[in-house]
Design a protein around this motif. Structure first.
Motif, mmCIF file in Angstrom:
data_model
loop_
_atom_site.group_PDB
_atom_site.id
_atom_site.type_symbol
_atom_site.label_atom_id
_atom_site.label_comp_id
_atom_site.label_asym_id
_atom_site.label_seq_id
_atom_site.Cartn_x
_atom_site.Cartn_y
_atom_site.Cartn_z
ATOM 1 N N LEU A 219 -76.654 -16.784 -35.142
ATOM 2 C CA LEU A 219 -77.282 -17.349 -36.339
ATOM 3 C C LEU A 219 -76.529 -16.935 -37.593
ATOM 4 N N SER A 220 -76.112 -15.681 -37.656
ATOM 5 C CA SER A 220 -75.357 -15.195 -38.808
ATOM 6 C C SER A 220 -74.029 -15.932 -38.937
ATOM 7 N N ASP A 221 -73.337 -16.153 -37.807
ATOM 8 C CA ASP A 221 -72.053 -16.871 -37.832
ATOM 9 C C ASP A 221 -72.241 -18.316 -38.300
ATOM 10 N N ILE A 222 -73.299 -18.953 -37.824
ATOM 11 C CA ILE A 222 -73.558 -20.342 -38.226
ATOM 12 C C ILE A 222 -73.876 -20.418 -39.712
ATOM 13 N N SER A 223 -74.695 -19.476 -40.191
ATOM 14 C CA SER A 223 -75.046 -19.452 -41.622
ATOM 15 C C SER A 223 -73.802 -19.258 -42.478
ATOM 16 N N ALA A 224 -72.897 -18.389 -42.026
ATOM 17 C CA ALA A 224 -71.653 -18.151 -42.776
ATOM 18 C C ALA A 224 -70.791 -19.403 -42.811
ATOM 19 N N ALA A 225 -70.689 -20.103 -41.682
ATOM 20 C CA ALA A 225 -69.895 -21.330 -41.637
ATOM 21 C C ALA A 225 -70.498 -22.403 -42.544
ATOM 22 N N MET A 226 -71.818 -22.513 -42.559
ATOM 23 C CA MET A 226 -72.473 -23.495 -43.428
ATOM 24 C C MET A 226 -72.264 -23.149 -44.898
ATOM 25 N N ALA A 227 -72.373 -21.865 -45.226
ATOM 26 C CA ALA A 227 -72.193 -21.444 -46.619
ATOM 27 C C ALA A 227 -70.777 -21.748 -47.105
ATOM 28 N N ALA A 228 -69.809 -21.678 -46.171
ATOM 29 C CA ALA A 228 -68.415 -21.960 -46.530
ATOM 30 C C ALA A 228 -68.083 -23.448 -46.459
ATOM 31 N N GLY A 229 -69.061 -24.264 -46.052
ATOM 32 C CA GLY A 229 -68.809 -25.704 -45.944
ATOM 33 C C GLY A 229 -68.020 -26.102 -44.720
ATOM 34 N N ASN A 230 -67.933 -25.209 -43.741
ATOM 35 C CA ASN A 230 -67.208 -25.523 -42.502
ATOM 36 C C ASN A 230 -68.176 -26.162 -41.508
ATOM 37 N N TRP A 231 -68.500 -27.427 -41.739
ATOM 38 C CA TRP A 231 -69.559 -28.083 -40.978
ATOM 39 C C TRP A 231 -69.164 -28.324 -39.531
ATOM 40 N N LYS A 232 -67.901 -28.631 -39.277
ATOM 41 C CA LYS A 232 -67.480 -28.859 -37.885
ATOM 42 C C LYS A 232 -67.516 -27.563 -37.087
ATOM 43 N N GLU A 233 -67.099 -26.477 -37.717
ATOM 44 C CA GLU A 233 -67.173 -25.175 -37.046
ATOM 45 C C GLU A 233 -68.630 -24.811 -36.773
ATOM 46 N N ALA A 234 -69.496 -25.039 -37.755
ATOM 47 C CA ALA A 234 -70.923 -24.757 -37.576
ATOM 48 C C ALA A 234 -71.509 -25.610 -36.461
ATOM 49 N N HIS A 235 -71.061 -26.884 -36.400
ATOM 50 C CA HIS A 235 -71.542 -27.783 -35.347
ATOM 51 C C HIS A 235 -71.141 -27.277 -33.971
ATOM 52 N N ALA A 236 -69.901 -26.816 -33.844
ATOM 53 C CA ALA A 236 -69.428 -26.290 -32.555
ATOM 54 C C ALA A 236 -70.221 -25.050 -32.142
ATOM 55 N N LEU A 237 -70.497 -24.175 -33.102
ATOM 56 C CA LEU A 237 -71.292 -22.976 -32.803
ATOM 57 C C LEU A 237 -72.703 -23.356 -32.354
ATOM 58 N N CYS A 238 -73.289 -24.358 -32.999
ATOM 59 C CA CYS A 238 -74.633 -24.799 -32.619
ATOM 60 C C CYS A 238 -74.648 -25.408 -31.223
ATOM 61 N N GLN A 239 -73.600 -26.143 -30.886
ATOM 62 C CA GLN A 239 -73.534 -26.723 -29.542
ATOM 63 C C GLN A 239 -73.492 -25.629 -28.482
ATOM 64 N N GLY A 240 -72.706 -24.579 -28.735
ATOM 65 C CA GLY A 240 -72.664 -23.451 -27.809
ATOM 66 C C GLY A 240 -74.009 -22.761 -27.700
ATOM 67 N N ALA A 241 -74.667 -22.576 -28.855
ATOM 68 C CA ALA A 241 -75.985 -21.940 -28.855
ATOM 69 C C ALA A 241 -77.010 -22.799 -28.113
ATOM 70 N N ARG A 242 -76.895 -24.122 -28.262
ATOM 71 C CA ARG A 242 -77.832 -25.012 -27.573
ATOM 72 C C ARG A 242 -77.684 -24.879 -26.059
ATOM 73 N N ARG A 243 -76.461 -24.768 -25.582
ATOM 74 C CA ARG A 243 -76.238 -24.585 -24.141
ATOM 75 C C ARG A 243 -76.818 -23.249 -23.673
ATOM 76 N N ASP A 244 -76.608 -22.204 -24.463
ATOM 77 C CA ASP A 244 -77.144 -20.887 -24.100
ATOM 78 C C ASP A 244 -78.678 -20.920 -24.038
ATOM 79 N N TRP A 245 -79.280 -21.574 -25.009
ATOM 80 C CA TRP A 245 -80.742 -21.633 -25.057
ATOM 81 C C TRP A 245 -81.302 -22.462 -23.902
ATOM 82 N N LYS A 246 -80.593 -23.520 -23.522
ATOM 83 C CA LYS A 246 -81.039 -24.356 -22.407
ATOM 84 C C LYS A 246 -81.124 -23.543 -21.124
ATOM 85 N N GLU A 247 -80.164 -22.628 -20.931
ATOM 86 C CA GLU A 247 -80.166 -21.783 -19.738
ATOM 87 C C GLU A 247 -81.241 -20.703 -19.818
ATOM 88 N N LEU A 248 -81.574 -20.291 -21.022
ATOM 89 C CA LEU A 248 -82.449 -19.133 -21.207
ATOM 90 C C LEU A 248 -83.923 -19.488 -21.375
#
Length: 638
Positions: A219-248
């Motif tokens: 969450l901290s990494d995603i917030s940092a990417a959003m604050a910096a305007g790195n939306w594609k990087e934030a999107h990639a991090l969210c996709q990884g988190a979504r996969r992790d949450w699906k398993e958990l």
């Protein structure tokens, strides 16, 4: 039980270090994780020569030195811009004025190319050559070891469960808590007095804590990417988190989280992943992926265990996406109906959904769905006298004032800055001011000699002063879990009011009926006993003095104060925003006004509409003050 023997051994080993080594490690731990040049370390208060201290930490396994620095991107990040230019020049890259980031990227591209040297049995690659020369330029360096750092970060994260999991310090391991403890020990910060009562077990076992820590860091990494305007990087991090949450998400341990009170459930892995997926909606919308955003919102709304305080925002956003972006009118209307039937949808979001339904009802394209729209529950604000042609304002405010000011030339999208005439006839002058300061000057000239631009903090401070002992009362399990809390953990949930209902109701009745002198005494008693304590419900610098706070409660009176305190006590989470910008009053005649100020092209939010309506119902004199720009053809001056 949340740490294994190896991790406990790390803590034991830390206690066995010398004082100097402990001090240096704490300072390095609080810095951003990464390699540091040794010559940049200067802590004279620890030791004039830090080399022996660094050696002790390295020997104990707490520090790495440059011998373990093997990744080229990390070395390049360690170099300064002039050093990078020198390195790039060696390989005929860049130019003397080259910037750090482009030069580093060019060196990394070069490092990935095959070597041009063909002699020898094992010819060195270009990357190896660049790495060696970069390390020579960087010189001796060090970094705290990941393993021990992770243990201490997790311990601090556990210690910092009084912070929101979205706070950077909490998500990164609570390093800010170290500074808080230090300031308390030095006597520079004092927290309110209360009794710590830990009752519930938040984490069931070590794995539960590890999962929470990993999610919090994501969450901290995603917030940092959003604050910096790195939306594609934030999107990639969210996709990884979504996969992790699906398993958990179906893990047996998560079922126990539902038994926690809501204000402790926010410290579970499911809550943090839900926050991540909520952030993913914003990211998808930024990337104009509205279909995916709708799917994410529907998934979020399909569960009611985590983040119920966000359901109003989710329903509002889902209705907007379906209506405006995807043009799916019938699903949008059904979404509005479900949102209005959801008890977790409060204040501004509820009004926003209903107003969208009203717009749909008036749209010719929705004629076939009007029978669905007629069935919706009505959500309105009090109708009042219309004094201008601006319908939205006229419906929501008892009167409207328009004042003018000269707009200052400006660049960008910041708040408007105005030029205000100051001084007297003998010494005229001009001053730059905000739209609210311009409005304060207008009311001062109109006979209100006292005024505060404090927005919600003015009223929240009065709420804290009048209900301090109830807010920090004993007997509420888990509301206070450590000695460094500025508020009870349940403050932003419904359980705050429910757990203290008899005490709050009795206090509100007393406030409602209290004469001015009794209100003044109440504020004085809390102020004198608690002044300076770090409480989030009281901003001690909001008033210039105790007397100013007393004068304000005298003017507002018991009915208005008790009504405001009731709303804040019942739903602090949703009602702390939207209160009027200004409170102005006359010290002689005790007249007062609560004023929402709107600059050029600004309009009321739904939360502001709800508060203006509520304050007017309580008997307050409320108005919206519009400040318009003169002296310029457009928003900015040529």
């Amino acid at each position: 039980m949340l740490f294994d023997e190896q991790e406990k051994g790390i803590v034991t080993k830390f206690h066995q270090l010398s004082d100097s080594a402990q001090k240096l490690y704490v300072r390095l731990f609080q810095r951003k994780f990464g390699w540091i040049k040794r010559h940049k370390l200067e802590y004279e208060e620890i030791a004039a020569d830090l080399e022996p201290v660094v050696g002790e930490l390295e020997q104990a396994g707490f520090l790495q030195t440059e011998s373990e620095l093997r990744e080229l991107p990390e070395v390049l990040d360690l170099l300064s811009a002039p050093e990078l230019r020198t390195l790039a020049k060696t390989f005929h890259l860049g130019h003397p004025g080259g910037q750090k980031q482009p030069l580093a990227e060019a060196l990394l591209r070069l490092a990935r190319q095959p070597s041009v040297f063909a002699w020898g049995r094992n010819p060195p690659g270009v990357g190896a050559v660049i790495l060696k020369r970069a390390k020579d330029l960087a010189g001796p360096s060090l970094r705290v070891c990941r393993g021990p750092r992770a243990v201490f970060s997790r311990a601090l994260l556990l210690f910092s469960l009084t912070d929101s999991p979205e706070e950077e310090d909490a998500a990164c391991g609570g390093q800010g808590q170290l500074s808080t403890v230090l300031l308390v020990n030095l006597g520079r910060v004092a927290f309110p007095r209360y009794t710590v009562r830990r009752h519930a077990r938040v984490f069931q076992d070590r794995d539960d804590l590890l999962r929470y820590a990993a999610a919090a860091h994501t969450l901290s990494d995603i917030s940092a990417a959003m604050a910096a305007g790195n939306w594609k990087e934030a999107h990639a991090l969210c996709q990884g988190a979504r996969r992790d949450w699906k398993e958990l998400k179906h893990h047996p341990s998560l079922r126990r989280h539902e038994d926690l009170p809501l204000f402790l459930r926010c410290f579970t892995v499911g809550w943090v992943y839900t926050r991540i997926l909520s952030r993913a909606v914003e990211i998808l919308q930024r990337l104009h992926l509205y279909e995916e955003a709708v799917q994410e919102l529907e998934e979020l709304l399909s569960q009611k265990v985590y983040c119920p305080d966000s359901r109003g925002r989710w329903w509002d956003r889902l209705a907007l996406n379906l209506h405006q972006h995807l043009k799916r009118l019938e699903p949008a209307i059904k979404c509005i109906a479900e949102g209005l039937a959801d008890p977790e949808v409060r204040t501004g979001h509820r009004l926003s959904l209903y107003q969208r339904a009203v717009r749909l009802r008036a749209s010719p394209s929705c004629r076939r769905y009007r029978h669905l729209l007629q069935q919706l529950p009505e959500v309105t604000v009090q109708d009042v006298k219309h004094v201008t042609a601006v319908r939205l304002m006229a419906v929501l405010s008892p009167s409207q004032v328009t004042i003018t000011g000269r707009l200052c030339p400006q660049l960008g999208m910041g708040k408007s800055v105005f030029v205000m005439e100051a001084g007297g006839p003998a010494a005229p002058a001009t001053a730059l001011c905000s739209v609210e300061e311009l409005a304060l000057d207008h009311y001062r000239r109109s006979g209100f000699d006292q005024g505060i631009h404090g927005e919600g903090s003015t009223f929240i401070t009065l709420f804290g002063l009048l209900l301090w002992d109830i807010i920090f009362m004993d007997g509420i399990a888990d509301a206070f879990r450590n000695a460094y809390q500025a508020f009870p953990l349940d403050l932003c949930t419904d359980s705050f009011f429910a757990s203290r209902r008899p005490a709050i109701e009795a206090r509100l009745q007393l406030i409602h009926a209290a004469p001015a002198e009794r209100l003044r005494d109440w504020v004085a008693a809390t102020w004198q006993a608690q002044e300076g304590r770090a409480a989030s419900v009281v901003s001690w610098d909001r008033f210039t003095s105790l007397q100013q706070a007393q004068d304000l409660v005298s003017c507002l009176g018991g009915p208005v104060l008790s009504g405001v305190c009731r709303r804040l006590a019942q739903d602090f989470r949703h009602c702390r925003g939207g209160l009027p910008d200004l409170v102005v009053w006359g010290s002689q005649d005790h007249r007062f006004k609560l004023v929402e100020v709107k600059g050029p092209n600004d309009r009321l939010s739904h939360k502001q509409m709800v508060w203006l309506d509520e304050l007017q119902r309580l008997g307050a004199d409320v108005e919206v003050c519009h400040v318009t720009a003169v002296g310029a053809k457009s928003k900015g001056l040529n």
